[in-house]
Scaffold this motif. Structure first.
Motif, PDB file in Angstrom:
ATOM      1  N   GLY A  42       8.253   0.753  21.953  1.00 35.97           N
ATOM      2  CA  GLY A  42       7.321   0.276  20.939  1.00 35.97           C
ATOM      3  C   GLY A  42       7.221   1.257  19.793  1.00 35.97           C
ATOM      4  N   PHE A  43       6.399   0.920  18.819  1.00 35.10           N
ATOM      5  CA  PHE A  43       6.129   1.819  17.697  1.00 35.10           C
ATOM      6  C   PHE A  43       4.957   2.730  18.053  1.00 35.10           C
ATOM      7  CE2 PHE A  43       8.255  -1.359  14.875  1.00 35.10           C
ATOM      8  CZ  PHE A  43       9.165  -0.485  14.301  1.00 35.10           C
ATOM      9  N   VAL A  44       5.074   4.012  17.701  1.00 35.76           N
ATOM     10  CA  VAL A  44       3.922   4.878  17.812  1.00 35.76           C
ATOM     11  C   VAL A  44       2.864   4.362  16.834  1.00 35.76           C
ATOM     12  CG1 VAL A  44       4.727   6.510  16.050  1.00 35.76           C
ATOM     13  CG2 VAL A  44       3.165   7.285  17.849  1.00 35.76           C
ATOM     14  N   LYS A  45       1.609   4.481  17.192  1.00 35.82           N
ATOM     15  CA  LYS A  45       0.542   3.897  16.379  1.00 35.82           C
ATOM     16  C   LYS A  45       0.460   4.498  14.983  1.00 35.82           C
ATOM     17  CE  LYS A  45      -2.271   2.606  20.364  1.00 35.82           C
ATOM     18  NZ  LYS A  45      -3.512   2.828  21.143  1.00 35.82           N
ATOM     19  N   ASP A  46       1.056   5.683  14.801  1.00 29.56           N
ATOM     20  CA  ASP A  46       1.081   6.296  13.472  1.00 29.56           C
ATOM     21  C   ASP A  46       2.308   5.891  12.675  1.00 29.56           C
ATOM     22  OD1 ASP A  46      -1.299   7.774  13.904  1.00 29.56           O
ATOM     23  OD2 ASP A  46      -0.184   9.269  15.053  1.00 29.56           O
ATOM     24  N   ALA A  47       3.116   4.970  13.185  1.00 29.98           N
ATOM     25  CA  ALA A  47       4.365   4.599  12.521  1.00 29.98           C
ATOM     26  C   ALA A  47       4.128   3.984  11.148  1.00 29.98           C
ATOM     27  CB  ALA A  47       5.157   3.631  13.395  1.00 29.98           C
ATOM     28  N   LYS A  48       2.946   3.396  10.946  1.00 28.88           N
ATOM     29  CA  LYS A  48       2.658   2.777   9.653  1.00 28.88           C
ATOM     30  C   LYS A  48       2.607   3.801   8.526  1.00 28.88           C
ATOM     31  CE  LYS A  48      -2.276   2.941  10.817  1.00 28.88           C
ATOM     32  NZ  LYS A  48      -3.495   2.146  11.048  1.00 28.88           N
ATOM     33  N   PHE A  49       2.488   5.090   8.886  1.00 25.26           N
ATOM     34  CA  PHE A  49       2.507   6.145   7.876  1.00 25.26           C
ATOM     35  C   PHE A  49       3.924   6.660   7.623  1.00 25.26           C
ATOM     36  CE2 PHE A  49      -1.717   6.414   9.900  1.00 25.26           C
ATOM     37  CZ  PHE A  49      -2.503   6.176   8.779  1.00 25.26           C
ATOM     38  N   HIS A  50       4.901   6.054   8.318  1.00 26.02           N
ATOM     39  CA  HIS A  50       6.323   6.350   8.117  1.00 26.02           C
ATOM     40  C   HIS A  50       6.667   7.810   8.385  1.00 26.02           C
ATOM     41  CE1 HIS A  50       6.201   2.694   5.206  1.00 26.02           C
ATOM     42  NE2 HIS A  50       6.261   2.314   6.477  1.00 26.02           N
ATOM     43  N   ILE A  51       6.055   8.401   9.413  1.00 28.97           N
ATOM     44  CA  ILE A  51       6.418   9.763   9.799  1.00 28.97           C
ATOM     45  C   ILE A  51       7.596   9.701  10.759  1.00 28.97           C
ATOM     46  CG2 ILE A  51       4.084  10.650   9.464  1.00 28.97           C
ATOM     47  CD1 ILE A  51       3.658  10.517  12.448  1.00 28.97           C
ATOM     48  N   ASP A  52       8.388  10.760  10.770  1.00 32.98           N
ATOM     49  CA  ASP A  52       9.635  10.769  11.548  1.00 32.98           C
ATOM     50  C   ASP A  52       9.351  11.155  12.998  1.00 32.98           C
ATOM     51  OD1 ASP A  52      12.219  10.613  12.276  1.00 32.98           O
ATOM     52  OD2 ASP A  52      12.883  12.444  11.278  1.00 32.98           O
ATOM     53  N   VAL A  53       8.887  10.182  13.768  1.00 33.90           N
ATOM     54  CA  VAL A  53       8.611  10.371  15.197  1.00 33.90           C
ATOM     55  C   VAL A  53       9.426   9.334  15.953  1.00 33.90           C
ATOM     56  CG1 VAL A  53       6.860  10.219  17.004  1.00 33.90           C
ATOM     57  CG2 VAL A  53       6.293  11.266  14.814  1.00 33.90           C
ATOM     58  N   ALA A  95      -0.048  17.160  13.276  1.00 34.19           N
ATOM     59  CA  ALA A  95      -0.672  16.719  14.524  1.00 34.19           C
ATOM     60  C   ALA A  95      -2.173  16.488  14.352  1.00 34.19           C
ATOM     61  CB  ALA A  95      -0.412  17.744  15.624  1.00 34.19           C
ATOM     62  N   LYS A  96      -2.798  17.234  13.454  1.00 36.33           N
ATOM     63  CA  LYS A  96      -4.222  17.043  13.187  1.00 36.33           C
ATOM     64  C   LYS A  96      -4.473  15.734  12.445  1.00 36.33           C
ATOM     65  CE  LYS A  96      -4.987  22.045  12.880  1.00 36.33           C
ATOM     66  NZ  LYS A  96      -5.379  23.170  11.984  1.00 36.33           N
ATOM     67  N   ARG A  97      -3.524  15.329  11.614  1.00 37.37           N
ATOM     68  CA  ARG A  97      -3.680  14.101  10.821  1.00 37.37           C
ATOM     69  C   ARG A  97      -3.269  12.852  11.594  1.00 37.37           C
ATOM     70  NH1 ARG A  97       0.081  14.986   6.032  1.00 37.37           N
ATOM     71  NH2 ARG A  97      -0.573  12.843   5.592  1.00 37.37           N
ATOM     72  N   PHE A  98      -2.291  13.020  12.498  1.00 37.75           N
ATOM     73  CA  PHE A  98      -1.764  11.873  13.232  1.00 37.75           C
ATOM     74  C   PHE A  98      -1.926  12.119  14.737  1.00 37.75           C
ATOM     75  CE2 PHE A  98       0.918  12.443   9.385  1.00 37.75           C
ATOM     76  CZ  PHE A  98       0.434  11.357   8.662  1.00 37.75           C
ATOM     77  N   PRO A  99      -3.095  11.835  15.299  1.00 31.53           N
ATOM     78  CA  PRO A  99      -3.369  12.163  16.715  1.00 31.53           C
ATOM     79  C   PRO A  99      -2.473  11.427  17.702  1.00 31.53           C
ATOM     80  CG  PRO A  99      -5.094  10.768  15.786  1.00 31.53           C
ATOM     81  CD  PRO A  99      -4.250  11.194  14.637  1.00 31.53           C
ATOM     82  N   ASN A 100      -1.996  10.231  17.365  1.00 31.01           N
ATOM     83  CA  ASN A 100      -1.138   9.492  18.289  1.00 31.01           C
ATOM     84  C   ASN A 100       0.270  10.081  18.368  1.00 31.01           C
ATOM     85  OD1 ASN A 100      -2.936   7.167  19.060  1.00 31.01           O
ATOM     86  ND2 ASN A 100      -2.948   6.903  16.853  1.00 31.01           N
TER      87      ASN A 100
END
Length: 631
Positions: free
Chosen positions: A282-293, A204-209
């Protein structure tokens, strides 16, 4: 507002008697008069507002929620005078500790009331002063406050109206620690145990969105910030002295899409205009990092019922990064407001959301670096490529979906590699495969010394003898290659012409042409070598496809096992909670039944005694009359 609250305050207090921690929840709403106070703290009572689009219209499950957090609760409430009545304030205590410690067979909820006369508050009696005083002494004995003055002091934070709830003797976990964690964050109240994941906290600290997805299970501040879809500017929520900022998940999205869902009526009646849900996906803005959200936040009348509802569980990375928000007012929530009733409407909504997510994923996954699930290795580059748009897509940072070929099976891959070398080919048959093997064995000693010109690092031709060694080997097999009736045909060489196998004068005349000591060029053998290498690459592609398919099946099974394990753990936690609540309710109802039986027996006894007294009075009156007549 006249009755509605404009703020809610949640904080931690300290019990002055034993120095333990307590939970405070207070607001400045309309408060409760003595009658409503008793209804609130009585079992089996529920009053649901029929006013549409209001927060809290279904109630908050006061008895269940407070007893889940702690053993005892103390309620202070002040209400304005209505319809010519005077303002009142009441104090009530629902104490599991008191009932168990005193061995009460019936449920006793001590409660005292006050009424305002001018500027002063006076005691308001519902029966006798003795009963009122008994309730006061019980509250003083079993609450955190030792005098009536200390109790009344709690109203100082309540102005003209409002309610103050204090939950104490908070429950502990198996290690003896409070289930509520007040120390991890001075501005938050968090949960210990299974809902807390240290890995998610760090992410959560690395991916605020993606912070709310990663923290809402254990953080009250995170959960409360998304609890309401819309929040008036006039309403504030404070947690441990700091305001909770309302957050709309839609602001965490990119590549947003609006979809309107209108469910089909199940009873055949015309569609209700209110049976509609506007879905933002839509895609979460952190989706480009391919995290499982992923998941949908489903609201009912402005309140969050299902946070990040994961409707599609795909193998691999399918659906990853896709989130959505909708308000479904046409589906009835469950009694605990943590889920919806399992109805046909809910099943249809779930199926539609799954399809929405799949459609969105297949059309947009390549835009954030995902490609297809089935990958194969290119003979030219050695890189694993995949078709785009597959549900089981794999991340490929730095490459767009259009850079990848779209062969999907072994036959197509084999044909493509053969066409690139200028030849036509068909997939192997058993006879052709055996013939190819014989050809490789026959020409092995000749081809062994040829230099490797392929980019494929897995080529079988790795040794390079000297030039004299090459010439000696080629001389030894010259007649073998000159014999027109002898063929090195392979499944990929049926289309080779005589011209390609002959040595032209122009080739002999070229000074830079490669030749042996007898003047024979080895360039005419390049097609055979190239074909053998293509066959080798095709076999490798097939092997990679089989390995990839097996790997995908293993990943799918592993994901299924993980999903089922998580679901089982969640159901087990729910079952444990339900069992605890059931046991508590059974005890409470049993005690209530015993109390009623005892009251009934007491009333019968009193009735009997009253009847006896009447009979005695009548008898005395009769005797007195007889004596009077004698006199």
């Amino acid at each position: 507002m006249k009755n509605g609250a404009t703020f809610v305050n949640i904080d931690m207090l300290e019990n002055s008697k034993d120095k333990t921690r307590m939970l405070l929840v207070e607001d400045n709403g309309g408060g409760m008069d003595p009658d409503k106070m008793r209804q609130c703290m009585s079992l089996g009572y529920s009053a649901k507002s029929q006013v549409a689009n209001t927060i809290g219209q279904y109630g908050n499950g006061f008895k269940t929620s407070t007893m889940r957090l702690g053993a005892d609760v103390l309620v202070f409430s002040r209400s304005r005078g209505k319809e010519g009545k005077r303002p009142t304030q009441s104090i009530g205590m629902l104490s599991y500790t008191f009932l168990r410690s005193t061995g009460k067979e019936d449920i006793v909820v001590p409660m005292i009331d006050y009424e305002k006369n001018g500027l002063n508050w006076t005691r308001k009696l519902r029966s006798t002063f003795a009963d009122w005083n008994t309730s006061l002494q019980t509250i003083i004995t079993w609450s955190p406050y030792g005098t009536e003055a200390e109790l009344l002091e709690q109203f100082s934070s309540i102005k003209e109206q409002g309610t103050r709830v204090i939950i104490y003797n908070l429950w502990e976990d198996d290690q003896g620690d409070l289930e509520l964690d007040f120390d991890a964050d001075v501005n938050d109240i968090q949960l210990r145990g299974g809902n807390r994941d240290e890995k998610n906290i760090e992410m959560a600290k690395r991916f605020p969105n993606s912070k709310h997805f990663l923290t809402y299970r254990h953080s009250l501040r995170s959960y409360a910030s998304i609890l309401y879809l819309r929040l008036s500017d006039a309403f504030q929520i404070f947690l441990r002295g700091k305001e909770i900022e309302h957050h709309n998940i839609v602001t965490d999205m990119m590549l947003k899409k609006e979809v309107t869902y209108r469910p089909v009526a199940t009873n055949g009646l015309p569609k209700d205009s209110n049976m509609v849900a506007d879905v933002t996906i839509g895609f979460v803005k952190d989706a480009k990092f391919h995290i499982d959200v992923q998941g949908f936040n489903v609201y009912h009348r402005n309140r969050l019922i299902k946070p990040f509802w994961r409707v599609w569980t795909a193998a691999g990375s399918g659906g990853r990064g896709v989130i959505g928000v909708l308000e479904a007012n046409f589906i009835e929530p469950a009694h605990d407001k943590q889920d919806f009733e399992r109805t046909t409407l809910l099943a249809r909504l779930e199926a539609r959301l799954i399809q929405m997510q799949k459609d969105y994923w297949s059309g947009n996954a390549h835009r954030i670096g995902y490609v297809g699930a089935r990958s194969f290795r290119s003979p030219e580059t050695g890189r694993e490529n995949s078709p785009e748009g597959s549900p089981g897509a794999q991340p490929s940072p730095g490459h767009s979906g259009k850079d990848y070929p779209k062969q999907r099976n072994a036959g197509k891959s084999y044909s493509a590699s053969s066409k690139k070398s200028g030849k036509t080919s068909t997939p192997f048959s058993c006879q052709q495969a055996e013939k190819s093997a014989r050809t490789k064995r026959s020409a092995g000693s000749i081809l062994h010394g040829l230099p490797d010109t392929s980019d494929d690092s897995d080529s079988e031709f790795v040794n390079t003898p000297s030039l004299s060694s090459k010439s000696h080997i080629l001389n030894a097999h010259r007649k073998y290659f000159q014999n027109e009736n002898t063929s090195l045909a392979t499944p990929a060489s049926n289309g080779t012409t005589e011209k390609e196998r002959s040595i032209t004068k122009s080739q002999l005349a070229e000074p830079n042409a490669r030749s042996n000591v007898d003047g024979h060029s080895i360039d005419d053998h390049e097609p055979v070598i190239k074909q053998l290498r293509d066959e080798n690459a095709s076999l490798k592609e097939r092997l990679l496809i089989v390995e990839e398919a097996t790997s995908q099946e293993l990943v799918m099974e592993r994901d299924k096992v993980k999903s089922l394990t998580e679901r089982l753990e969640d159901l087990q936690r729910q079952l444990d909670t339900a069992n605890k609540e059931q046991e508590a309710l059974i005890d409470i109802f049993s005690e209530e039944r015993s109390r009623r039986d005892e009251e009934e027996e007491n009333l019968r006894q009193k009735l009997k005694e009253a009847s006896n007294t009447i009979q005695e009075l009548l008898l005395e009156k009769s005797n007195a009359g007889r004596k009077g007549q004698k006199v």
